[in-house]
Design an enzyme around this catalytic site. Structure first.
Site, PDB file in Angstrom:
ATOM      1  N   SER A 153       2.826 -15.680   3.870  1.00 30.89           N
ATOM      2  CA  SER A 153       3.811 -15.119   4.795  1.00 30.89           C
ATOM      3  C   SER A 153       5.173 -14.835   4.176  1.00 30.89           C
ATOM      4  O   SER A 153       6.053 -14.306   4.855  1.00 30.89           O
ATOM      5  CB  SER A 153       3.977 -16.030   6.008  1.00 30.89           C
ATOM      6  OG  SER A 153       2.842 -15.938   6.830  1.00 30.89           O
ATOM      7  N   VAL A 154       5.368 -15.168   2.919  1.00 26.92           N
ATOM      8  CA  VAL A 154       6.546 -14.658   2.204  1.00 26.92           C
ATOM      9  C   VAL A 154       6.537 -13.135   2.277  1.00 26.92           C
ATOM     10  O   VAL A 154       7.582 -12.481   2.271  1.00 26.92           O
ATOM     11  CB  VAL A 154       6.558 -15.163   0.749  1.00 26.92           C
ATOM     12  CG1 VAL A 154       7.600 -14.430  -0.088  1.00 26.92           C
ATOM     13  CG2 VAL A 154       6.818 -16.665   0.715  1.00 26.92           C
TER      14      VAL A 154
END
Length: 434
Positions: A153-154
């Site tokens: 999810s970066v």
């Protein structure tokens, strides 16, 4: 298909926050015993049958095989390349320090060392910068400086940054309805939502990321995006676009922060539509070439070649550090203003902590969410990009520090590692400010 496979697979690649129940209910394995090099995953020509890591049978999403697969996504599924350009790589000056024995107290008030934190959080690689210089850089297991690792999810923070850049140029107006850019969503949950609500994840949408529920919408998302195999006769959505158009509203928009990966996919669609470019080309042009990165990055894609904007970015540690250092410096890096300073300032300002608090993140007190970044609102003005299993870009402007970290923690939710990780980061910041 066994439930163990599907639960673990989704926890790994969707960018949501969940815990694999099989692992959560037992003690965590010894990190040293899960070293992928020692275990011999995918070694030999060909590898032995019991050493294979594959997508089709789900083994690529089963710990400890994830300690290999997180660094080899390209071998497991289709991807889209992010070109780093033909220019020279921007130099990362070094002033290395010995930090392994830096001591601090963990969440149980036990004194441990920096090196212990790295081992106990199943770190694959880590790099710390102070005042623009690399002070610490380590690779473990099969990790290498040139080998991309999945960022989970970066990825969302990259998409949010690109969207904010387009907004600064007037190509996106956050106050506009989503349907101005994507009329295909006129009958979906996003029919009466604004772009800003998508960017800050305050959308009321019927979408569950409860991995214990076989009827949760997350299963359809995974199948649509090619993140899970489909059964014979499957007639559901076959790509991200088709899936998003079928989402229904639940509750009201702009009432509370609700972390749902589908919002990142909607924002990625808006970014493509407003820019007229794929995420891969846009990221190459606006970020990767200007940052002076050393290596290409890449996105996992669905059957149409659509990048997974919620968690599919793979990149190298050093290039992620360049991006983080640029954000620390107000968008400036490699001798140029890459991102408008006002864009970074808006991210650092954060969203509404009261709306965020309703989500109940116990390890993130006082935080908010803005443009798909997590904002600390603390004395060190920290802000960060977070991904499940321990992916992190942590920026501390007051300490002039950036930490980037790739991990393959067996528990997906970062709440499992936050209590020790944050204390380690704070200890390093305090050490550097002496």
């Amino acid at each position: 298909m066994q439930q163990t496979f599907t639960t673990t697979a989704l926890a790994t690649i969707l960018g949501g926050l969940c815990i694999s129940s099989a692992i959560a209910q037992s003690s965590l394995p010894d990190p040293a015993a899960t070293d992928p090099q020692k275990l011999g995953w995918m070694q030999g020509f060909p590898p032995a049958p019991d050493k294979l890591v594959q997508f089709a049978n789900g083994s690529s999403y089963q710990f400890p095989r994830t300690r290999w697969s997180f660094s080899h996504s390209r071998e497991l599924g289709p991807t889209a390349n992010v070109w780093h350009g033909a220019g020279h790589a921007a130099v990362l000056p070094q002033a290395l320090q010995s930090l392994d024995d830096l001591r601090f107290k963990d969440g149980k008030n036990t004194e441990i060392r920096w090196a212990d934190m790295l081992a106990n959080t199943y770190t694959d690689s880590v790099l710390a910068m102070h005042k623009g210089k690399v002070i610490y850089e380590k690779y473990f297991g099969i990790s290498k400086p040139y080998l991309p690792h999945i960022a989970m999810s970066v990825t969302k923070s990259f998409v949010g940054t690109l969207a904010a850049m387009l907004a600064a140029e007037g190509k996106i107006n956050p106050a506009d309805p989503v349907t101005k850019y994507i009329p295909e969503l006129k009958d979906s949950a996003y029919a009466d939502a604004t772009v800003r609500q998508v960017m800050d994840m305050t959308i009321g949408v019927q979408y569950s990321e409860n991995y214990a529920d076989p009827k949760a919408e997350i299963w359809d998302y995974a199948r649509a995006g090619g993140l899970l195999p489909t059964a014979p006769g499957y007639s559901g959505p076959k790509n991200f676009y088709d899936f998003l158009t079928k989402l229904k509203k639940e509750g009201e928009h702009d009432q509370a922060f609700a972390y749902k990966t589908v919002n990142a996919e909607v924002l990625a669609w808006i970014v493509r539509r407003a820019s007229g470019q794929s995420l891969s080309d846009l990221m190459s042009e606006r970020l990767w070439q200007k940052l002076g990165t050393e290596n290409d990055a890449y996105f996992a894609v669905d059957s149409l070649g659509t990048e997974q904007g919620g968690g599919g970015l793979n990149l190298t540690l050093r290039d992620m550090a360049r991006f983080g250092e640029m954000m620390r410096n107000g968008g400036q890096f490699n001798g140029q203003q890459i991102i408008p300073q006002e864009v970074v300032a808006d991210i650092r300002k954060g969203g509404d902590p009261a709306k965020f608090a309703q989500a109940g993140y116990k390890t993130l007190p006082g935080y908010s969410y803005r443009n798909m970044w997590w904002v600390g609102h603390n004395a060190h003005q920290t802000f960060e990009a977070r991904g499940i299993h321990g992916q992190r870009i942590y920026i501390d402007p007051v300490a002039e520090m950036v930490i980037v970290k790739f991990s393959s923690h067996p528990v997906a939710a970062n709440g499992a590692s936050d209590p020790v990780t944050y204390r380690a980061f704070q200890a390093l910041a305090n050490h550097l400010m002496k």
